[in-house]
Design an enzyme around this catalytic site. Structure first.
Site, PDB file in Angstrom:
ATOM      1  N   ASP A  60     -23.118   1.902  83.826  1.00  0.00           N
ATOM      2  CA  ASP A  60     -24.696   2.181  83.747  1.00  0.00           C
ATOM      3  C   ASP A  60     -24.893   1.942  82.270  1.00  0.00           C
ATOM      4  OD1 ASP A  60     -23.646   4.377  82.637  1.00  0.00           O
ATOM      5  OD2 ASP A  60     -23.703   5.427  84.523  1.00  0.00           O
ATOM      6  N   ASP A  62     -27.507   3.724  79.426  1.00  0.00           N
ATOM      7  CA  ASP A  62     -28.293   4.880  78.696  1.00  0.00           C
ATOM      8  C   ASP A  62     -29.069   4.288  77.668  1.00  0.00           C
ATOM      9  OD1 ASP A  62     -27.344   6.452  80.871  1.00  0.00           O
ATOM     10  OD2 ASP A  62     -25.361   7.122  79.506  1.00  0.00           O
ATOM     11  N   ASP A 140     -19.239  12.722  71.729  1.00  0.00           N
ATOM     12  CA  ASP A 140     -17.854  12.999  71.357  1.00  0.00           C
ATOM     13  C   ASP A 140     -17.057  12.210  70.476  1.00  0.00           C
ATOM     14  OD1 ASP A 140     -18.364  11.016  73.588  1.00  0.00           O
ATOM     15  OD2 ASP A 140     -17.568  12.095  75.303  1.00  0.00           O
TER      16      ASP A 140
END
Ligand code: ATP
Ligand code: MG
Length: 434
Positions: A60, A62, A140
């Protein structure tokens, strides 16, 4: 290692990277351009950029922007704001959703200003929105911290992500990996997932703490862990992930009852059983067949369930009752760690309680079992137990033939079993031979 100083990210122009708009979904592009034309910054971020740079198809797309959620909403009609504290904008295009997040503040630096508190097991700060740099540094892994700028098609790298991508390396952003795991222990699961998904190595500095910090997963809300476990074990890389989770002793934090038996495996069962189950799920996903968490979790918890069941049977508890109790015990121990939603609990119980019932196939029973809504799953489960060497293959063969047979053959098969019927307890000694 790549040096990054504040405010001076590495900016790679269009001519020097491989991201092409042709590989970005039309809807994500629409969102990016619309934000830009409204005067805001707009970037593709996260896994989408990483996967495009690797030549993989992103799952997907973002988007990150300096527009506030309310400003984003004013730009898009097909938009809904979700989340309470940190609000995200979801822009809808039929089935596709493009997630738009405002730059998030808080950084990775423990000493950064802003009050900290615990939210869903994560340490978060109250300075919600931030700069592009802060947004990058609170992510992260370095390879997840890259930005594709729709204004000039450049890639922006604050954390050495491009170099790590090149090296096939997973590295937490910042210079204190342990702190980053403590901030959000789910990152320990994410590093394992990405190692399998991307085939990357985990940087030694980020690998070492994994062996030590697994216990922190106990502070993560069980419902969040359920979602993470699905991403780990039910997205086509279940076997790889399972093996790595075991290696880092993280599996024991998620499924302690099962893990105890994995350490005491006899005849290579139950490790074979769980591995086969995961392999099966991986294959079904590759073949675009449906998979259900109920089956997956029934596999994961079977070992403690069948052990307890056998123990209860030996104590002269009736089979139905014994399975109820055994399942209840397993859930009582599991739910506080990884919360399995109620809608999967009943099917799991059914798959389990059908196992001993499949062993008794005399009289009218087989016909009744065939119409059971969970028959197919229970039969697949039986096949798995057979493959793993837990039960004699004659039983699964019988059911395979019975399903395929016509009425006359079925009648004969039942007559035949009435004569040769033999009960074999679920957790009986492993039978080899064919
Ligand atoms: P996938 O291909 O599985 O979607 P992804 O990298 O896009 O991988 P997401 O869970 O979709 O992963 O998250 C999107 C981005 O949000 C990540 O790339 C990362 O930058 C950031 N992110 C997600 N989870 C965390 C976390 N626990 N801590 C810090 N940053 C995170
Ligand atoms: Mg993603």
């Amino acid at each position: 290692m790549h040096e990054t100083t504040p405010h001076s990210p590495l900016v790679v122009p269009r001519s020097e990277h491989r991201i092409s708009r042709a590989n970005i979904s039309e809807n994500a592009l629409k969102v990016l351009y619309r934000l830009k034309n409204a005067g805001y910054q707009a970037y593709l971020v996260g896994g989408g950029v990483r996967d495009l740079l690797l030549g993989r198809e992103p799952k997907d797309f973002d988007v990150a922007t300096d527009a506030t959620p309310e400003q984003v909403r004013r730009v898009f009609r097909n938009c809904r704001l979700i989340g309470r504290r940190f609000r995200l904008a979801h822009v809808y295009f039929g089935r596709e959703i493009v997630e738009v997040a405002t730059f998030r503040g808080g950084g990775y630096d423990e000493d950064a200003v802003g009050e900290r508190h615990i939210h869903k097991g994560m340490i978060v700060r109250d300075n919600l929105y931030g700069t592009r740099e802060e947004d990058a540094l609170r992510r992260d892994f370095s390879v997840n911290g890259l930005y594709y700028n729709i204004a000039d098609f450049s890639v922006i790298d604050y954390a050495g992500g491009l170099e790590d991508l090149q090296a096939g390396r997973l590295r937490l952003i910042g210079n204190d990996p342990e702190k980053r795991y403590r901030e959000d222990p789910v990152r320990m699961l994410r590093v394992v997932r990405f190692a399998c998904k991307l085939g990357f190595n985990i940087d030694p500095s980020c690998e070492r703490p994994l062996f030590e910090l697994g216990h922190l997963l106990r502070d993560v809300p069980p419902a969040r862990l359920f979602e993470e476990v699905l991403k780990l074990l039910q997205t086509g890389l279940g076997l790889c992930t399972f093996e790595k989770l075991r290696h880092y002793r993280l599996f024991a934090q998620l499924f302690p009852a099962t893990d105890e038996w994995l350490d005491h495996e006899d005849h290579n069962f139950p490790i074979t059983f769980v591995s086969r189950g995961l392999e099966n799920t991986d294959r079904r996903i590759r073949e675009a067949k449906p998979v259900t968490p109920a089956f997956l979790f029934a596999v994961l918890l079977w070992e403690p369930v069948r052990r307890r069941f056998a123990q209860l049977l030996a104590g002269d508890v009736a089979a139905n009752e014994a399975m109820l109790v055994a399942a209840g015990d397993a859930f009582a121990r599991q739910q506080p760690l990884v919360a399995i939603p109620r809608r999967f609990v009943l099917p799991m119980r059914e798959i389990w309680s059908l196992q001993p019932r499949l062993e008794r196939h005399a009289g009218k029973r087989p016909y009744r079992l065939l119409t059971h809504p969970r028959f197919r799953a229970a039969y697949d489960f039986l096949l798995l137990r057979t493959e793993a060497g837990e039960v004699d293959s004659a039983l699964a063969d019988w059911w395979t033939r019975f399903q395929a047979a016509n009425d006359q053959v079925r009648a004969e098969m039942i007559g035949e079993t009435t004569k040769t019927r033999r009960r074999r307890p679920v957790a009986g000694k492993k039978t080899t031979g064919t």
